[in-house]
Design an enzyme around this catalytic site. Sequence first.
Site, short mmCIF file in Angstrom:
data_model
loop_
_atom_site.label_atom_id
_atom_site.label_comp_id
_atom_site.label_asym_id
_atom_site.label_seq_id
_atom_site.Cartn_x
_atom_site.Cartn_y
_atom_site.Cartn_z
CE LYS A 1 3.10 -20.60 7.23
NZ LYS A 1 3.83 -20.03 8.37
N GLY B 1 18.90 -21.50 12.05
CA GLY B 1 17.98 -22.10 11.08
C GLY B 1 17.86 -21.24 9.84
CB THR C 1 -0.28 -23.43 8.70
OG1 THR C 1 0.88 -23.66 9.47
CG2 THR C 1 -1.22 -24.62 8.82
P1 ATR Z 1 10.45 -24.47 8.72
O1 ATR Z 1 9.40 -24.12 7.72
O2 ATR Z 1 9.92 -24.76 10.09
O3 ATR Z 1 11.56 -23.48 8.75
P2 ATR Z 1 12.12 -26.23 7.20
O4 ATR Z 1 12.00 -25.36 6.00
O5 ATR Z 1 12.04 -27.71 7.02
O6 ATR Z 1 11.03 -25.89 8.28
O7 ATR Z 1 13.49 -25.85 7.94
C1 ATR Z 1 13.90 -26.50 9.09
C2 ATR Z 1 15.15 -25.83 9.63
O8 ATR Z 1 15.52 -26.48 10.85
C3 ATR Z 1 16.35 -25.94 8.72
O9 ATR Z 1 17.13 -24.78 8.89
C4 ATR Z 1 17.07 -27.17 9.26
O10 ATR Z 1 18.44 -27.22 8.99
P3 ATR Z 1 18.99 -27.84 7.59
O11 ATR Z 1 18.85 -26.75 6.58
O12 ATR Z 1 20.40 -28.20 7.88
O13 ATR Z 1 18.12 -29.04 7.29
C5 ATR Z 1 16.86 -26.98 10.73
N1 ATR Z 1 16.95 -28.20 11.54
C6 ATR Z 1 16.10 -29.25 11.53
N2 ATR Z 1 16.46 -30.15 12.48
C7 ATR Z 1 17.56 -29.66 13.10
C8 ATR Z 1 18.39 -30.09 14.17
N3 ATR Z 1 18.18 -31.26 14.81
N4 ATR Z 1 19.42 -29.30 14.56
C9 ATR Z 1 19.65 -28.13 13.94
N5 ATR Z 1 18.90 -27.65 12.91
C10 ATR Z 1 17.87 -28.40 12.50
#
Ligand code: ATR
Length: 277
Positions: A66, A127, A62
Amino acid sequence: MTDQFAVLGNPIKHSLSPHIHQQFAQHHNHQIVYEKIEAPRDDFKATVTKLHQQGYSGLNVTLPFKLEAHALAESLSERATLAGAANTLIRTEQGWRGDNTDGIGLISDLEAVLGDGLHNMHILILGAGGSVQGILPALLEQQPASIHIANRTLAKAEELVGHYQDETLTASGLDYKFPQMYDLMINATAASLDGEAPALSHTPLISSACYDLFYAAKPTAFMQWGKTIYGVKVKSSDGLGMLVRQAAASYELWTDTYINDELVDSIQAELRKKLAD
Ligand code: ATR
């Protein structure tokens, strides 16, 4: 012989995977040990190599490992290759074979929530991080009518979409004026971790369901927001079912044992109660 398994992450303290896999094993009269291992962030490969030497039969991987699991695998399933990430490692003589069951876990849970397959559906994903990268191949395989990815950082959504030559896949920022009705909206932003729903400038029209990849004891902020906007006609779900179903798919790969829906449902209900305690 007792088979040894483990889930590796950092942090890993709150992982429910050992409990879920013990339930699968107990139901099928298998003797297994399934541990949680917090791998050092800078030494994942050495940890995994040691576990192979120690005779472990399978590993779950996890956050944040990954991509590394994908990189170090001796061989890869097609879906892990496409996802560029592995959440499951299967023991082989030579080393670890990488697979990815996140996508299939999500698809089977969405089918359970929607009571229908994703074929011909219009899907909106919020996202564009690692979790979307992991599930996108499985979603595309279902041949939905379209998938739109809206992300806070537009360039990341565009980059992700750019990896696929697929005109049904489009990208935008969260300030997008959504031009059409979607059947399903999936929240894959980390906003849920802060107890927030992602901030959209324009509210999309949704006909069937709002699904959050995250889960918590209570409905997530995204689910609550969805209920307020769309009412009870639009279903809402968190990702607890996906967690159990990706675990079931991993267990099947390791032990060649089919985990049926009844067992999945009863474990999910039990976890729901456990989370609330
Ligand atoms: P994961 O593996 O859970 O997908 P990640 O690769 O860090 O984690 O991605 C987090 C996602 O959440 C990204 O799409 C991020 O947007 P950015 O690319 O702009 O960083 C999004 N994200 C994180 N916090 C957010 C918030 N408060 N509002 C909207 N999108 C958010």
